[in-house]
Structures are given as C-alpha cells and as structure tokens.
Motif scaffolding. Structure first.
Motif, PDB file in Angstrom:
ATOM      1  N   ILE A 193     -18.439 -22.795   9.063  1.00 15.83           N
ATOM      2  CA  ILE A 193     -18.415 -23.582   9.161  1.00 15.83           C
ATOM      3  C   ILE A 193     -18.828 -24.783   9.119  1.00 15.83           C
ATOM      4  CG2 ILE A 193     -19.994 -24.044   6.838  1.00 15.83           C
ATOM      5  CD1 ILE A 193     -20.424 -21.616   6.201  1.00 15.83           C
ATOM      6  N   ALA A 194     -16.748 -25.132   9.132  1.00 15.69           N
ATOM      7  CA  ALA A 194     -16.653 -26.228   8.965  1.00 15.69           C
ATOM      8  C   ALA A 194     -16.434 -27.006  11.082  1.00 15.69           C
ATOM      9  CB  ALA A 194     -15.009 -26.398   8.918  1.00 15.69           C
TER      10      ALA A 194
ATOM     11  N   LYS B 230     -13.958 -33.630  15.871  1.00 14.99           N
ATOM     12  CA  LYS B 230     -13.614 -34.211  14.584  1.00 14.99           C
ATOM     13  C   LYS B 230     -12.856 -33.800  13.614  1.00 14.99           C
ATOM     14  CE  LYS B 230     -15.809 -38.078  13.651  1.00 14.99           C
ATOM     15  NZ  LYS B 230     -14.516 -39.474  13.684  1.00 14.99           N
ATOM     16  N   LEU B 231     -12.334 -32.125  13.824  1.00 12.90           N
ATOM     17  CA  LEU B 231     -11.034 -31.016  13.161  1.00 12.90           C
ATOM     18  C   LEU B 231      -9.727 -31.496  13.572  1.00 12.90           C
ATOM     19  CD1 LEU B 231     -13.053 -28.972  11.612  1.00 12.90           C
ATOM     20  CD2 LEU B 231     -11.993 -27.390  13.518  1.00 12.90           C
TER      21      LEU B 231
ATOM     22  N   ALA C  91      -5.485 -35.752   8.312  1.00 15.99           N
ATOM     23  CA  ALA C  91      -5.415 -36.155   7.631  1.00 15.99           C
ATOM     24  C   ALA C  91      -5.489 -35.718   6.317  1.00 15.99           C
ATOM     25  CB  ALA C  91      -6.931 -36.611   7.442  1.00 15.99           C
ATOM     26  N   PHE C  92      -5.520 -34.623   6.026  1.00 15.11           N
ATOM     27  CA  PHE C  92      -5.808 -33.453   4.973  1.00 15.11           C
ATOM     28  C   PHE C  92      -4.029 -33.525   5.207  1.00 15.11           C
ATOM     29  CE2 PHE C  92      -5.389 -29.464   3.249  1.00 15.11           C
ATOM     30  CZ  PHE C  92      -5.454 -29.689   1.802  1.00 15.11           C
ATOM     31  N   GLY C  93      -3.292 -33.246   5.618  1.00 17.81           N
ATOM     32  CA  GLY C  93      -1.603 -32.910   6.221  1.00 17.81           C
ATOM     33  C   GLY C  93      -0.833 -34.196   5.543  1.00 17.81           C
TER      34      GLY C  93
END
Length: 61
Positions: free
Chosen positions: A16-17, A25-26, A32-34
């Motif tokens: 879904i992501a 973009k993934l 950014a999450f890391g």
C-alpha cells in the motif's frame, strides 16, 4: 498492537505504501523515518544518562 501484524500484514502495508507514495519517494521516506528514529533514541539515551548521573550525585551529597 504491533506484535500481531505478522509477515502478511507487513507485506500488505509495504504494498500500500508503494502504491500511495511510488517507488521514487519510498527511499526518501525511509531515510527520514530512520533519522527520526535515530534522533529519538539519542534523546532518550541522553535523558536516561542525565537522570542516572543526577541520582548518583544526589546520593553522594
């Protein structure tokens, strides 16, 4: 809550992501999450060490 997801759930979330954000973009979102997670861990580690240092200085007095 997260321990009940399992492998099929993770695959569904990643699919879904990928559909929503696209393949370009993934990696940016992952980076950014890391970095956010790394900063959070560093801050909590600093808070714990500050707290333990203040407790030991209070015991010395």
């Amino acid at each position: 809550m997260l321990q009940n997801i399992g492998v099929p759930g993770l695959i569904l979330i990643l699919t879904i992501a990928l559909i929503i954000f696209g393949p370009s973009k993934l990696p940016e979102i992952g980076r950014a999450f890391g970095s956010t997670l790394r900063e959070f861990k560093k801050s909590t580690r600093d808070l714990v060490t500050d707290n333990s240092n203040s407790e030991t200085s209070n015991k010395k007095e």
